[in-house]
Design a protein around this motif. Sequence first.
Motif, PDB file in Angstrom:
ATOM      1  N   GLY A  63      45.932  35.052  45.661  1.00  0.00           N
ATOM      2  CA  GLY A  63      44.794  34.718  46.523  1.00  0.00           C
ATOM      3  C   GLY A  63      44.157  35.962  47.109  1.00  0.00           C
ATOM      4  O   GLY A  63      42.920  36.088  47.161  1.00  0.00           O
ATOM      5  N   ALA A  64      44.999  36.882  47.541  1.00  0.00           N
ATOM      6  CA  ALA A  64      44.484  38.142  48.092  1.00  0.00           C
ATOM      7  C   ALA A  64      43.753  38.936  47.023  1.00  0.00           C
ATOM      8  O   ALA A  64      42.693  39.526  47.285  1.00  0.00           O
ATOM      9  CB  ALA A  64      45.629  38.966  48.683  1.00  0.00           C
ATOM     10  N   ALA A 107      42.152  37.745  44.385  1.00  0.00           N
ATOM     11  CA  ALA A 107      40.860  37.099  44.120  1.00  0.00           C
ATOM     12  C   ALA A 107      39.846  37.441  45.218  1.00  0.00           C
ATOM     13  O   ALA A 107      38.688  37.765  44.921  1.00  0.00           O
ATOM     14  CB  ALA A 107      41.039  35.585  44.003  1.00  0.00           C
ATOM     15  N   ALA A 108      40.287  37.398  46.462  1.00  0.00           N
ATOM     16  CA  ALA A 108      39.383  37.701  47.582  1.00  0.00           C
ATOM     17  C   ALA A 108      38.928  39.159  47.530  1.00  0.00           C
ATOM     18  O   ALA A 108      37.749  39.459  47.774  1.00  0.00           O
ATOM     19  CB  ALA A 108      40.077  37.398  48.907  1.00  0.00           C
ATOM     20  N   ARG A 109      39.821  40.059  47.204  1.00  0.00           N
ATOM     21  CA  ARG A 109      39.471  41.486  47.168  1.00  0.00           C
ATOM     22  C   ARG A 109      38.591  41.809  45.978  1.00  0.00           C
ATOM     23  O   ARG A 109      37.722  42.671  46.058  1.00  0.00           O
ATOM     24  CB  ARG A 109      40.734  42.329  47.206  1.00  0.00           C
ATOM     25  CG  ARG A 109      41.357  42.227  48.589  1.00  0.00           C
ATOM     26  CD  ARG A 109      42.638  42.938  48.754  1.00  0.00           C
ATOM     27  NE  ARG A 109      42.965  42.913  50.176  1.00  0.00           N
ATOM     28  CZ  ARG A 109      44.175  43.013  50.641  1.00  0.00           C
ATOM     29  NH1 ARG A 109      45.187  43.166  49.813  1.00  0.00           N
ATOM     30  NH2 ARG A 109      44.397  42.962  51.941  1.00  0.00           N
ATOM     31  N   GLN A 145      36.464  39.670  44.657  1.00  0.00           N
ATOM     32  CA  GLN A 145      35.165  39.089  44.995  1.00  0.00           C
ATOM     33  C   GLN A 145      34.409  39.987  45.966  1.00  0.00           C
ATOM     34  O   GLN A 145      33.194  40.167  45.845  1.00  0.00           O
ATOM     35  CB  GLN A 145      35.340  37.694  45.606  1.00  0.00           C
ATOM     36  CG  GLN A 145      34.021  36.998  45.883  1.00  0.00           C
ATOM     37  CD  GLN A 145      34.229  35.580  46.389  1.00  0.00           C
ATOM     38  OE1 GLN A 145      35.331  35.198  46.787  1.00  0.00           O
ATOM     39  NE2 GLN A 145      33.173  34.795  46.366  1.00  0.00           N
ATOM     40  N   ALA A 146      35.121  40.587  46.901  1.00  0.00           N
ATOM     41  CA  ALA A 146      34.487  41.471  47.891  1.00  0.00           C
ATOM     42  C   ALA A 146      34.336  42.895  47.370  1.00  0.00           C
ATOM     43  O   ALA A 146      33.787  43.754  48.066  1.00  0.00           O
ATOM     44  CB  ALA A 146      35.317  41.476  49.174  1.00  0.00           C
ATOM     45  N   ASP A 203      36.573  45.082  47.113  1.00  0.00           N
ATOM     46  CA  ASP A 203      37.334  45.883  48.072  1.00  0.00           C
ATOM     47  C   ASP A 203      38.446  46.596  47.314  1.00  0.00           C
ATOM     48  O   ASP A 203      39.597  46.176  47.290  1.00  0.00           O
ATOM     49  CB  ASP A 203      37.894  44.955  49.152  1.00  0.00           C
ATOM     50  CG  ASP A 203      38.336  45.702  50.388  1.00  0.00           C
ATOM     51  OD1 ASP A 203      38.251  46.950  50.408  1.00  0.00           O
ATOM     52  OD2 ASP A 203      38.763  45.023  51.338  1.00  0.00           O
TER      53      ASP A 203
END
Length: 182
Positions: free
Chosen positions: A11-12, A14-16, A18-19, A21
């Motif tokens: 999950g982390a 995917a979020a990173r 997408q951002a 980051d």
Amino acid sequence: RYEDAWGFYQGARAAREQADDRGPLGITLGYLANVAAKQGHNDSAAVYYRAALELMIAQGDDSRTHIVLNNYGDLLAHGGDPAAALPLFERALTIRRQRGNLVEQAEVLINLGDLLRHLGHFTEAITRLEEARALALAAGDIRTLRLRLLNLGRAEIGVGDAAAARPHLVRTLEIGDSLRDP
């Protein structure tokens, strides 16, 4: 509970992604690699380690690169490609020397010494393990010192020098007794 950690880090990731980051993404990929390795998914772990290294090296993030290099080297050393682990440990050692942390240096030296011992390079293994012992002693890291002495004794036995191995192995037992961790 590696399954929970796997889901969290995916999950982390995917979020990173997408951002975009990238700094924390490299760290997350390193954690995913560790979890995959602990679950015995060595091929997946290698993919994640390589991706983490690529990001970290591109960003010049030596603060974490040495950890991933050491962990990836350990995976290769125990996962069937020990020769490929050697340059990873050497690079990790170079970075850790630059950082000046004695315990970190001793950590990678023990991995390097063990690898050299398993590859049959006993004299070089002894040199690395002696250095690890000295660094652990200088840092006051008794548990690390104990492991270094044990592996140093093993390497000396490997070159046929049981007399040189004996004091290291005896000291290992003494430290174990003092730690109540024989």
